[in-house]
Write a protein that holds these residues in place. Sequence first.
Motif, mmCIF file in Angstrom:
data_model
loop_
_atom_site.group_PDB
_atom_site.id
_atom_site.type_symbol
_atom_site.label_atom_id
_atom_site.label_comp_id
_atom_site.label_asym_id
_atom_site.label_seq_id
_atom_site.Cartn_x
_atom_site.Cartn_y
_atom_site.Cartn_z
ATOM 1 N N ARG A 1 0.838 -1.201 0.000
ATOM 2 C CA ARG A 1 0.000 0.000 0.000
ATOM 3 C C ARG A 1 0.877 1.257 0.000
ATOM 4 O O ARG A 1 0.605 2.230 -0.704
ATOM 5 C CB ARG A 1 -0.920 -0.023 1.227
ATOM 6 C CG ARG A 1 -2.229 0.690 0.982
ATOM 7 C CD ARG A 1 -3.211 0.474 2.110
ATOM 8 N NE ARG A 1 -4.217 -0.525 1.792
ATOM 9 C CZ ARG A 1 -4.482 -1.587 2.526
ATOM 10 N NH1 ARG A 1 -3.810 -1.833 3.614
ATOM 11 N NH2 ARG A 1 -5.432 -2.417 2.167
ATOM 12 N N GLY B 1 2.210 2.054 -3.277
ATOM 13 C CA GLY B 1 1.149 2.675 -4.062
ATOM 14 C C GLY B 1 1.008 4.158 -3.773
ATOM 15 O O GLY B 1 0.727 4.955 -4.676
ATOM 16 N N GLU B 2 1.226 4.528 -2.487
ATOM 17 C CA GLU B 2 1.077 5.937 -2.115
ATOM 18 C C GLU B 2 2.281 6.760 -2.544
ATOM 19 O O GLU B 2 2.156 7.942 -2.866
ATOM 20 C CB GLU B 2 0.888 6.048 -0.584
ATOM 21 C CG GLU B 2 -0.505 5.627 -0.144
ATOM 22 C CD GLU B 2 -0.566 5.227 1.331
ATOM 23 O OE1 GLU B 2 0.429 5.448 2.059
ATOM 24 O OE2 GLU B 2 -1.611 4.692 1.745
ATOM 25 N N THR C 1 4.537 7.403 -8.269
ATOM 26 C CA THR C 1 3.683 7.730 -9.396
ATOM 27 C C THR C 1 4.153 6.874 -10.564
ATOM 28 O O THR C 1 5.286 6.403 -10.576
ATOM 29 C CB THR C 1 3.811 9.212 -9.778
ATOM 30 O OG1 THR C 1 5.182 9.477 -10.023
ATOM 31 C CG2 THR C 1 3.277 10.118 -8.686
ATOM 32 N N ILE D 1 -6.822 -2.928 -4.235
ATOM 33 C CA ILE D 1 -5.951 -1.766 -4.471
ATOM 34 C C ILE D 1 -5.793 -1.528 -5.973
ATOM 35 O O ILE D 1 -5.870 -0.390 -6.446
ATOM 36 C CB ILE D 1 -4.579 -1.968 -3.789
ATOM 37 C CG1 ILE D 1 -4.770 -2.011 -2.262
ATOM 38 C CG2 ILE D 1 -3.605 -0.866 -4.185
ATOM 39 C CD1 ILE D 1 -3.530 -2.436 -1.494
ATOM 40 N N CYS D 2 -5.581 -2.600 -6.728
ATOM 41 C CA CYS D 2 -5.437 -2.456 -8.186
ATOM 42 C C CYS D 2 -6.707 -1.858 -8.794
ATOM 43 O O CYS D 2 -6.634 -1.016 -9.693
ATOM 44 C CB CYS D 2 -5.109 -3.800 -8.830
ATOM 45 S SG CYS D 2 -3.423 -4.345 -8.515
ATOM 46 N N GLN E 1 -8.864 0.142 -7.235
ATOM 47 C CA GLN E 1 -8.934 1.554 -6.862
ATOM 48 C C GLN E 1 -8.010 2.410 -7.710
ATOM 49 O O GLN E 1 -8.343 3.527 -8.100
ATOM 50 C CB GLN E 1 -8.549 1.739 -5.382
ATOM 51 C CG GLN E 1 -9.624 1.302 -4.396
ATOM 52 C CD GLN E 1 -9.027 1.033 -3.017
ATOM 53 O OE1 GLN E 1 -7.959 1.540 -2.687
ATOM 54 N NE2 GLN E 1 -9.712 0.229 -2.224
ATOM 55 N N LYS E 2 -6.801 1.870 -7.967
ATOM 56 C CA LYS E 2 -5.769 2.659 -8.643
ATOM 57 C C LYS E 2 -5.821 2.540 -10.162
ATOM 58 O O LYS E 2 -5.103 3.253 -10.862
ATOM 59 C CB LYS E 2 -4.383 2.187 -8.177
ATOM 60 C CG LYS E 2 -4.142 2.345 -6.680
ATOM 61 C CD LYS E 2 -3.589 3.717 -6.377
ATOM 62 C CE LYS E 2 -3.109 3.816 -4.951
ATOM 63 N NZ LYS E 2 -2.579 5.157 -4.651
ATOM 64 N N TRP F 1 -4.744 -0.154 -11.742
ATOM 65 C CA TRP F 1 -3.570 -0.924 -12.162
ATOM 66 C C TRP F 1 -3.984 -2.319 -12.613
ATOM 67 O O TRP F 1 -4.943 -2.879 -12.089
ATOM 68 C CB TRP F 1 -2.583 -1.098 -10.989
ATOM 69 C CG TRP F 1 -2.088 0.165 -10.403
ATOM 70 C CD1 TRP F 1 -2.107 1.415 -10.959
ATOM 71 C CD2 TRP F 1 -1.502 0.316 -9.100
ATOM 72 N NE1 TRP F 1 -1.565 2.321 -10.094
ATOM 73 C CE2 TRP F 1 -1.176 1.676 -8.944
ATOM 74 C CE3 TRP F 1 -1.200 -0.566 -8.063
ATOM 75 C CZ2 TRP F 1 -0.579 2.175 -7.797
ATOM 76 C CZ3 TRP F 1 -0.606 -0.085 -6.922
ATOM 77 C CH2 TRP F 1 -0.287 1.274 -6.781
#
Length: 388
Positions: free
Chosen positions: A167, A170-171, A174, A204-205, A207-208, A210
């Motif tokens: 995580r 991810g934060e 970029t 997470i993927c 949300q992002k 990815w």
Amino acid sequence: MVDPIMNTYGRLQVGFVKGEGAWLYDTEGNRYLDALAGLGVCALGHAHPKVTKTIADQAGQLMHTSNLYQIPLQQELAENLVRISKMDSVFFANTGAEANECAIKISRLHGNKNSVANPSIVVADGSFHGRTLATLTATGNRKVQAGFEPLVNGFVRAPFNDIDAFRKIGENNTGVIAVLIEAIQGEGGIQIADDQYLKELRDICDQKGWFLILDEVQSGNGRTGEYFAYQHAGILPDIVTTAKGLANGFPIGVCMARGDAATVLQPGNHGSTFGGGPLACAVALSVIETIEKEKLAQRAAQLGDRMLESFRQKLSGSNRIQDIRGKGLMLGIELNIPCAELVQQAKEKGILINVTVDKVVRLLPPLIISDEQADEIIETISDLINAL
Ligand SMILES: *Cc1c(COP(=O)(O)O)cnc(C)c1O
């Protein structure tokens, strides 16, 4: 005199000339029980009659035409693979590394089409993804990379099976466009991603935006008790690669993709001269049919559980055991000392095994192995470990 074979492998002093099921026969006529199946490749065992017949029949019919033309068997195999994996479309290559190259190219092209500056892929510590420049860069093992610098740009490394660390990456980064991991690390020592970890990775993927790429080159094709290991976690990746067990030793690798990932590649973006030829596809089709008809994934689940339990019992008195783990017939016995010599000792007892990351006995027997053969492996390997 230079050996006419390039010196890329440390080989045992034994060569095999014949196989039958889980048995291999060496040049002297000695018989060995194969608990490694050509590194997880020969899931149906050696010289499987149906595979042999398929190869002979198809070779007598048509072997290669190139991807300039329609290939009906490729179409049929793709339909089967998307049915099983729940992906949408398939690219055909010849090896695991090539399948992963395709996944990496899809991700980069997608990132660049969406104007992501320096698109990068998150990969895990301890991973293995192949020996081409991009896949050895993705691999989390310095031994595989050392001396081949400059490595390929665009990879970010994370600890395996640690969602908080992931995580944070991810934060703080970029440009991330995808995550590439194994559901079970094979070369890395049978390290198993938790179902919960895979589910959270999926979230997470999502949300992002990815791509979640699962490398199932080793864990796929029924070995872990499901056709693909990600199916245990009830998630769907965006991209899945597999190779080893797909055609029982006939070279083939596939990159399968779903949703947006399935339509990224367009004519001219990627290709392979040999990939998806009629012979390889015919063999893979007969392997899939056999795995499904004979319920070999279920068999792997049931026998794997029994083998794990037996090893735990037989090794309970050993002070050399760190951990015993596995899923289906992808088994690892981690010792607390280096144990590479077990490979030679087991060979002398007529059993073929592997030791990876110095301390993990890795077993990848054929899925067709009998209860008696499994017992022989358990007995012999346990005795050898108990004698250390
Ligand atoms: C073996 C393996 C590869 C590489 O496959 P090749 O066919 O040797 O290129 C990639 N990923 C994983 C998980 C593997 O086990």
